[in-house]
Design a protein around this motif. Structure first.
Motif, PDB file in Angstrom:
ATOM      1  N   GLY A  32       0.804  -1.217   0.000  1.00  0.00           N
ATOM      2  CA  GLY A  32       0.000   0.000   0.000  1.00  0.00           C
ATOM      3  C   GLY A  32       0.840   1.271   0.000  1.00  0.00           C
ATOM      4  O   GLY A  32       0.334   2.376   0.095  1.00  0.00           O
ATOM      5  N   GLU A  33       2.149   1.101  -0.145  1.00  0.00           N
ATOM      6  CA  GLU A  33       3.094   2.216  -0.099  1.00  0.00           C
ATOM      7  C   GLU A  33       3.151   2.930  -1.452  1.00  0.00           C
ATOM      8  O   GLU A  33       3.179   2.284  -2.498  1.00  0.00           O
ATOM      9  CB  GLU A  33       4.473   1.597   0.164  1.00  0.00           C
ATOM     10  N   THR A  34       3.183   4.265  -1.432  1.00  0.00           N
ATOM     11  CA  THR A  34       3.338   5.005  -2.678  1.00  0.00           C
ATOM     12  C   THR A  34       4.799   4.951  -3.097  1.00  0.00           C
ATOM     13  O   THR A  34       5.693   5.300  -2.320  1.00  0.00           O
ATOM     14  CB  THR A  34       2.899   6.474  -2.517  1.00  0.00           C
ATOM     15  N   ILE A  35       5.065   4.466  -4.303  1.00  0.00           N
ATOM     16  CA  ILE A  35       6.436   4.320  -4.799  1.00  0.00           C
ATOM     17  C   ILE A  35       6.883   5.588  -5.509  1.00  0.00           C
ATOM     18  O   ILE A  35       8.007   6.029  -5.389  1.00  0.00           O
ATOM     19  CB  ILE A  35       6.518   3.119  -5.770  1.00  0.00           C
ATOM     20  N   ASP A  36       5.978   6.172  -6.280  1.00  0.00           N
ATOM     21  CA  ASP A  36       6.354   7.325  -7.087  1.00  0.00           C
ATOM     22  C   ASP A  36       5.090   8.087  -7.449  1.00  0.00           C
ATOM     23  O   ASP A  36       4.007   7.502  -7.533  1.00  0.00           O
ATOM     24  CB  ASP A  36       7.058   6.828  -8.361  1.00  0.00           C
ATOM     25  N   SER A  37       5.241   9.397  -7.650  1.00  0.00           N
ATOM     26  CA  SER A  37       4.085  10.214  -7.995  1.00  0.00           C
ATOM     27  C   SER A  37       4.569  11.474  -8.685  1.00  0.00           C
ATOM     28  O   SER A  37       5.633  11.994  -8.355  1.00  0.00           O
ATOM     29  CB  SER A  37       3.323  10.572  -6.716  1.00  0.00           C
TER      30      SER A  37
END
Length: 161
Positions: free
Chosen positions: A21-26
């Motif tokens: 559930g971790e945001t890797i990139d945005s």
């Protein structure tokens, strides 16, 4: 205009590791990512999902590891002698190196350090992970002759992943 072969597309996106559930990139708060459609500039699963979309379209897609950065392969984890790291004083887990091989440069991450042997992992850091993308299409244009020749976007916002 719809997204198709030889279109230059810019997208805003967020990528989340499905398992954690971790945001890797945005791209939030920054420039959109620009790529040349059909030139394998981005992972296959995302490129396939973008096909046929139009400016303003927003969608979510979950891309399985095989269509993202590939499955995790134990064969890519190797022990190498400490001598292989000449000139590096401190070797610690998590350190990244680029090794020159016959197949071209490979990125390695140190996973374990013993007295004589260093364990390195050549898997992509996102190998074996399913990735959930939230995407909005910002712009679409025709690629220039030069971009088509080179297989990637030129000018502002064009960068490699």
């Amino acid at each position: 205009m719809t997204i198709a072969q030889h279109k230059v597309v810019s997208i805003h996106y967020k990528v989340v590791d499905v398992a954690s559930g971790e945001t890797i990139d945005s791209s939030e708060g920054g420039e959109p990512m620009v790529y040349l459609h059909g030139a394998q500039n981005i992972i296959p699963g995302l490129e396939a999902a973008l096909e046929g979309k139009q400016v303003g379209d927003e969608f979510e897609v979950t891309v399985a590891a095989a269509d993202a950065y590939g499955d995790y392969s134990e064969d890519r984890v190797q022990k190498v002698p400490r001598e292989a790291f000449t000139g590096v004083e401190e070797i610690e887990p998590g350190m990244a190196f680029t090794a020159q091989t016959a197949q071209g440069p490979i990125n390695l991450i140190v996973t374990e350090v013993e007295e004589e042997m260093i364990t390195v992992d050549a898997n992509h850091p996102l190998a074996g992970k399913s990735l959930a993308f939230s995407v909005s299409v910002a712009s679409i244009r025709d690629a220039s002759e030069e971009e088509l020749e080179h297989g990637h976007v030129h000018g502002a916002g064009g960068h490699h992943h």
